[in-house]
Motif scaffolding. Structure first.
Motif, PDB file in Angstrom:
ATOM      1  N   GLY A   1       0.932  -1.153   0.113  1.00 15.89           N
ATOM      2  CA  GLY A   1      -0.012  -0.015  -0.053  1.00 15.89           C
ATOM      3  C   GLY A   1       0.744   1.077   0.075  1.00 15.89           C
ATOM      4  N   ASP A   2       2.130   1.057  -0.630  1.00 11.93           N
ATOM      5  CA  ASP A   2       2.914   2.139  -0.577  1.00 11.93           C
ATOM      6  C   ASP A   2       2.934   3.076  -1.912  1.00 11.93           C
ATOM      7  OD1 ASP A   2       3.927   1.513   1.963  1.00 11.93           O
ATOM      8  OD2 ASP A   2       5.569   0.436   1.221  1.00 11.93           O
TER       9      ASP A   2
ATOM     10  N   ASP B   1       0.400   5.731  -4.093  1.00 10.65           N
ATOM     11  CA  ASP B   1      -0.995   6.485  -4.137  1.00 10.65           C
ATOM     12  C   ASP B   1      -0.899   7.411  -5.452  1.00 10.65           C
ATOM     13  OD1 ASP B   1      -3.364   7.436  -3.583  1.00 10.65           O
ATOM     14  OD2 ASP B   1      -2.531   9.139  -2.761  1.00 10.65           O
TER      15      ASP B   1
ATOM     16  N   GLY C   1       2.301   9.185  -9.317  1.00  8.10           N
ATOM     17  CA  GLY C   1       1.675   9.275  -8.125  1.00  8.10           C
ATOM     18  C   GLY C   1       2.997   9.631  -7.323  1.00  8.10           C
TER      19      GLY C   1
ATOM     20  N   SER D   1       5.084   7.521  -4.152  1.00  4.13           N
ATOM     21  CA  SER D   1       5.497   6.285  -3.538  1.00  4.13           C
ATOM     22  C   SER D   1       6.185   6.614  -2.251  1.00  4.13           C
ATOM     23  CB  SER D   1       6.498   5.644  -4.488  1.00  4.13           C
ATOM     24  OG  SER D   1       7.131   4.318  -3.888  1.00  4.13           O
TER      25      SER D   1
END
Length: 174
Positions: free
Chosen positions: A100-101, A103, A123, A125
């Motif tokens: 989940g690192d 977005d 995005g 990280s």
């Protein structure tokens, strides 16, 4: 006449769906070093003394690092070495996603036949083993070539430079 109109509309809908699916695929071919250098100079508006070109024992590397922009071109002597390098990068990318690192938007593929793959990013990280912070661009693998074209910023001018280079070599981007 009704049947003809229905047929026409149906054909148009199917055609537009197929066209939209085709537009979603990422397409790229191996780029020769001389073509990459020309694209780098033209798209990034730099001279040949602004980037480095070196033949290592097992690969050729052309690189350009400037502020937040990182461009690397690797041509390996052995396609298996290119595969191994990309596999390591891809594994780090998968770990980043699994933890989940990341977005943002991304698209990736690693072909089962081990001849090509890509990671497209836009995005942020939080994985310092992959890339930490804002990240935009792509990592591409085909045959014995790996190209990394990323900026580690969210500045539009940096992203535009990455897009210009990728467009010049015919590579897709987000």
């Amino acid at each position: 006449m009704k049947k003809f109109v229905k047929s026409l509309v149906s054909t148009m809908l199917i055609g537009s769906m197929l066209f939209s699916f085709a537009g979603c695929s990422v397409k790229f071919d191996a780029v020769k070093a001389k073509d990459f250098k020309k694209a780098l100079e033209d798209a990034m508006d730099i001279d040949d003394d602004d980037y480095s070109d070196y033949d290592w024992d097992d690969s050729r590397n052309i690189w350009y690092y400037h502020k937040d922009i990182r461009i690397d071109y690797y041509q390996f002597d052995d396609a298996d070495d290119a595969y191994d390098y990309f596999e390591d990068l891809y594994d780090e990318w998968e770990d980043t996603l699994d933890d989940g690192d990341f977005d943002g938007k991304h698209k990736e593929k690693f072909k089962d036949d081990a001849t090509s793959g890509y990671i497209l990013l836009n995005g942020e990280s939080d994985n310092d083993d992959f890339y930490e912070g804002d990240i935009y661009g792509g990592i591409y693998f085909v045959d014995d070539i790996i190209i990394i074209a990323v900026c580690r910023s969210d500045k539009q001018k940096d992203m535009d430079k990455i897009d210009a280079l990728l467009d010049a070599i015919g590579y897709s981007h987000l």
